[in-house]
Design a protein around this motif. Structure first.
Motif, short mmCIF file in Angstrom:
data_model
loop_
_atom_site.label_atom_id
_atom_site.label_comp_id
_atom_site.label_asym_id
_atom_site.label_seq_id
_atom_site.Cartn_x
_atom_site.Cartn_y
_atom_site.Cartn_z
N LEU A 25 -38.85 83.87 66.18
CA LEU A 25 -39.31 85.04 65.44
C LEU A 25 -38.81 85.00 64.00
O LEU A 25 -39.54 85.36 63.06
CB LEU A 25 -38.82 86.32 66.12
CG LEU A 25 -39.50 86.67 67.45
CD1 LEU A 25 -38.82 87.87 68.08
CD2 LEU A 25 -40.98 86.95 67.25
N THR A 26 -37.57 84.57 63.81
CA THR A 26 -37.02 84.47 62.46
C THR A 26 -37.84 83.50 61.62
O THR A 26 -38.21 83.81 60.47
CB THR A 26 -35.55 84.02 62.52
OG1 THR A 26 -34.78 85.02 63.21
CG2 THR A 26 -34.98 83.81 61.13
N GLU A 27 -38.14 82.34 62.17
CA GLU A 27 -38.96 81.37 61.45
C GLU A 27 -40.33 81.95 61.09
O GLU A 27 -40.83 81.77 59.98
CB GLU A 27 -39.13 80.10 62.29
CG GLU A 27 -37.84 79.34 62.53
CD GLU A 27 -38.02 78.23 63.55
OE1 GLU A 27 -39.18 77.97 63.94
OE2 GLU A 27 -37.01 77.63 63.98
N THR A 28 -40.92 82.64 62.06
CA THR A 28 -42.27 83.19 61.87
C THR A 28 -42.29 84.28 60.80
O THR A 28 -43.12 84.25 59.88
CB THR A 28 -42.80 83.75 63.20
OG1 THR A 28 -42.81 82.72 64.19
CG2 THR A 28 -44.20 84.30 63.03
N PHE A 29 -41.37 85.22 60.91
CA PHE A 29 -41.37 86.34 59.97
C PHE A 29 -40.93 85.91 58.57
O PHE A 29 -41.44 86.41 57.57
CB PHE A 29 -40.50 87.47 60.49
CG PHE A 29 -41.07 88.16 61.70
CD1 PHE A 29 -42.40 88.52 61.75
CD2 PHE A 29 -40.26 88.44 62.80
CE1 PHE A 29 -42.94 89.15 62.87
CE2 PHE A 29 -40.79 89.07 63.92
CZ PHE A 29 -42.13 89.43 63.95
N ASN A 30 -39.99 84.97 58.50
CA ASN A 30 -39.59 84.46 57.19
C ASN A 30 -40.75 83.75 56.50
O ASN A 30 -40.94 83.88 55.27
CB ASN A 30 -38.41 83.52 57.31
CG ASN A 30 -37.10 84.20 57.68
OD1 ASN A 30 -36.12 83.54 57.98
ND2 ASN A 30 -37.07 85.53 57.68
N ALA A 31 -41.55 83.02 57.27
CA ALA A 31 -42.72 82.34 56.70
C ALA A 31 -43.74 83.32 56.17
O ALA A 31 -44.52 83.01 55.25
CB ALA A 31 -43.36 81.44 57.75
N LEU A 32 -43.73 84.55 56.72
CA LEU A 32 -44.64 85.60 56.25
C LEU A 32 -44.06 86.37 55.08
O LEU A 32 -44.72 87.26 54.52
CB LEU A 32 -44.94 86.57 57.40
CG LEU A 32 -45.76 86.01 58.56
CD1 LEU A 32 -45.77 87.00 59.72
CD2 LEU A 32 -47.18 85.68 58.12
N GLY A 33 -42.81 86.04 54.70
CA GLY A 33 -42.18 86.71 53.58
C GLY A 33 -41.33 87.91 53.94
O GLY A 33 -40.89 88.66 53.05
N PHE A 34 -41.08 88.12 55.25
CA PHE A 34 -40.28 89.26 55.67
C PHE A 34 -38.83 88.86 55.87
O PHE A 34 -38.55 87.79 56.44
CB PHE A 34 -40.80 89.84 56.99
CG PHE A 34 -42.17 90.47 56.89
CD1 PHE A 34 -42.44 91.39 55.89
CD2 PHE A 34 -43.16 90.13 57.79
CE1 PHE A 34 -43.70 91.97 55.80
CE2 PHE A 34 -44.41 90.71 57.71
CZ PHE A 34 -44.69 91.64 56.71
N PRO A 35 -37.87 89.69 55.44
CA PRO A 35 -36.46 89.41 55.76
C PRO A 35 -36.22 89.62 57.24
O PRO A 35 -36.56 90.67 57.79
CB PRO A 35 -35.71 90.44 54.91
CG PRO A 35 -36.68 91.56 54.70
CD PRO A 35 -38.04 90.93 54.65
N PHE A 36 -35.66 88.63 57.90
CA PHE A 36 -35.43 88.71 59.34
C PHE A 36 -34.42 87.63 59.71
O PHE A 36 -34.52 86.50 59.22
CB PHE A 36 -36.74 88.49 60.12
CG PHE A 36 -36.72 88.97 61.55
CD1 PHE A 36 -37.11 90.26 61.86
CD2 PHE A 36 -36.31 88.14 62.58
CE1 PHE A 36 -37.11 90.71 63.17
CE2 PHE A 36 -36.29 88.57 63.89
CZ PHE A 36 -36.70 89.86 64.19
N VAL A 37 -33.45 87.98 60.53
CA VAL A 37 -32.48 87.02 61.05
C VAL A 37 -32.43 87.18 62.56
O VAL A 37 -32.85 88.22 63.10
CB VAL A 37 -31.07 87.24 60.43
CG1 VAL A 37 -31.10 86.95 58.94
CG2 VAL A 37 -30.57 88.65 60.71
N PRO A 38 -31.94 86.16 63.30
CA PRO A 38 -31.91 86.27 64.76
C PRO A 38 -31.21 87.53 65.27
O PRO A 38 -31.63 88.11 66.29
CB PRO A 38 -31.17 85.00 65.18
CG PRO A 38 -31.49 84.01 64.10
CD PRO A 38 -31.52 84.82 62.84
N GLU A 39 -30.17 87.97 64.57
CA GLU A 39 -29.45 89.16 65.01
C GLU A 39 -30.33 90.41 64.98
O GLU A 39 -30.09 91.37 65.72
CB GLU A 39 -28.21 89.38 64.15
CG GLU A 39 -27.10 88.36 64.38
CD GLU A 39 -27.40 87.00 63.76
OE1 GLU A 39 -28.32 86.92 62.89
OE2 GLU A 39 -26.74 86.02 64.14
N ASP A 40 -31.35 90.42 64.12
CA ASP A 40 -32.26 91.57 64.07
C ASP A 40 -32.97 91.74 65.41
O ASP A 40 -33.13 92.86 65.91
CB ASP A 40 -33.30 91.39 62.96
CG ASP A 40 -32.71 91.52 61.58
OD1 ASP A 40 -31.67 92.20 61.45
OD2 ASP A 40 -33.27 90.93 60.64
#
Length: 219
Positions: A25-40
Motif C-alpha cells: 500500500l505504501t508503494e502504491t500510494f506513494n506512486a500516486l503522490g500521497f504521503p503514506f508509510v507502513p505504520e499508517d
C-alpha cells in the motif's frame, strides 16, 4: 449438526500478511503522490478496504484523475499477488488451534475473493474452509458494516447468535458485535489496543479453543 459455526477474518487473523500489505500500500500510494508509510496502515487503516483508504487520502491530499484512480487498485493487487505467491506465513498457533475446533468454518474478509483464495493456498489453511470464503467485494458490504458477517452466517446456515466471529481488526470486531454475534478479538497489540465491551480478548491463537469453549458453554 454443529450448534455453532466460526467466521474467521483473513489478514491478521489467519495469515500474517498485514506487514506485506502495508508495504505494498505504501508503494502504491506513494506512486500516486500521497504521503503514506507502513505504520499508517497498521495504526489507522488496518482491516479497511482499499477504496475507503484511497477516498480518505483523496479527501485529505487532493483528488486523482479518473484514469489514475481506476488504475490504482489493479496495480496494487498485481504487486501484492506477486509477493504472496512467494509464500504467506500463518498467524502463530492458528494451525494447531484450528485442528482442535469441531465446527464448520468460513473465511470472511474485506479483501477480494482471489486474495482470500491465494492466502489460503499459500498458507496451507485452505482445506479447513473449502469453498466457504466470503468477500466483501462479492457481498457488496465491507466491515464495519455488519451485513458481511450476517451474510456469511446465513450462507453457513446459522443464526447470528450461533456464528462466532474471530477477528483482529477494530472494523471486524465492530462488525461482528453490530451483527449480534459473539466475537473473539485476537489482540496483537494489547499495550495499545483495547478490546471493545462485549467481545472476548485473546492475545495468542493458542487461547482460541478455550475461548470458544467458554462462549459456547455459556449460551
Amino acid at each position: 449438526m454443529a450448534d455453532y459455526c466460526l467466521l474467521f477474518d483473513c489478514d491478521g487473523t489467519l495469515v500474517d500478511s498485514e506487514p506485506l500489505l502495508a508495504e505494498v500500500l505504501t508503494e502504491t500510494f506513494n506512486a500516486l503522490g500521497f504521503p503514506f508509510v507502513p505504520e499508517d496502515y497498521m495504526t489507522r487503516y488496518r482491516g479497511t478496504a482499499f477504496p475507503t483508504i484511497l477516498a480518505t487520502l483523496e479527501a485529505e491530499h487532493g483528488t486523482l484523475s479518473d484514469p489514475r484512480r481506476d488504475a490504482a487498485m489493479p496495480a496494487m493487487r498485481e504487486r501484492l499477488y506477486a509477493r504472496m505467491d512467494e509464500g504467506v506465513p500463518r498467524i502463530d498457533g492458528i494451525f494447531e488451534a484450528i485442528k482442535q475446533l469441531p465446527y464448520p468454518m468460513a473465511v470472511v474478509s474485506n479483501g477480494p475473493l482471489e486474495k482470500i483464495q491465494r492466502s489460503m493456498a499459500a498458507s496451507g489453511l485452505g482445506d479447513f474452509f473449502g469453498e466457504h470464503l466470503y468477500s466483501a467485494y462479492d457481498v457488496g458490504h465491507h466491515k464495519p458494516d455488519p451485513r458481511l458477517y450476517q451474510h456469511a452466517a446465513r450462507a453457513m446456515g446459522f443464526p447470528p447468535e450461533r456464528a462466532i466471529v474471530i477477528d483482529d481488526a477494530a472494523v471486524g470486531v465492530d462488525a461482528g458485535l453490530m451483527a449480534g454475534m459473539p466475537v473473539i478479538h485476537i489482540n496483537h497489540f494489547p499495550e495499545t489496543e483495547t478490546t471493545p465491551e462485549g467481545a472476548t480478548a485473546i492475545t495468542h491463537m493458542r487461547e482460541l479453543p478455550a475461548a470458544i469453549e467458554r462462549l459456547t458453554a455459556g449460551r
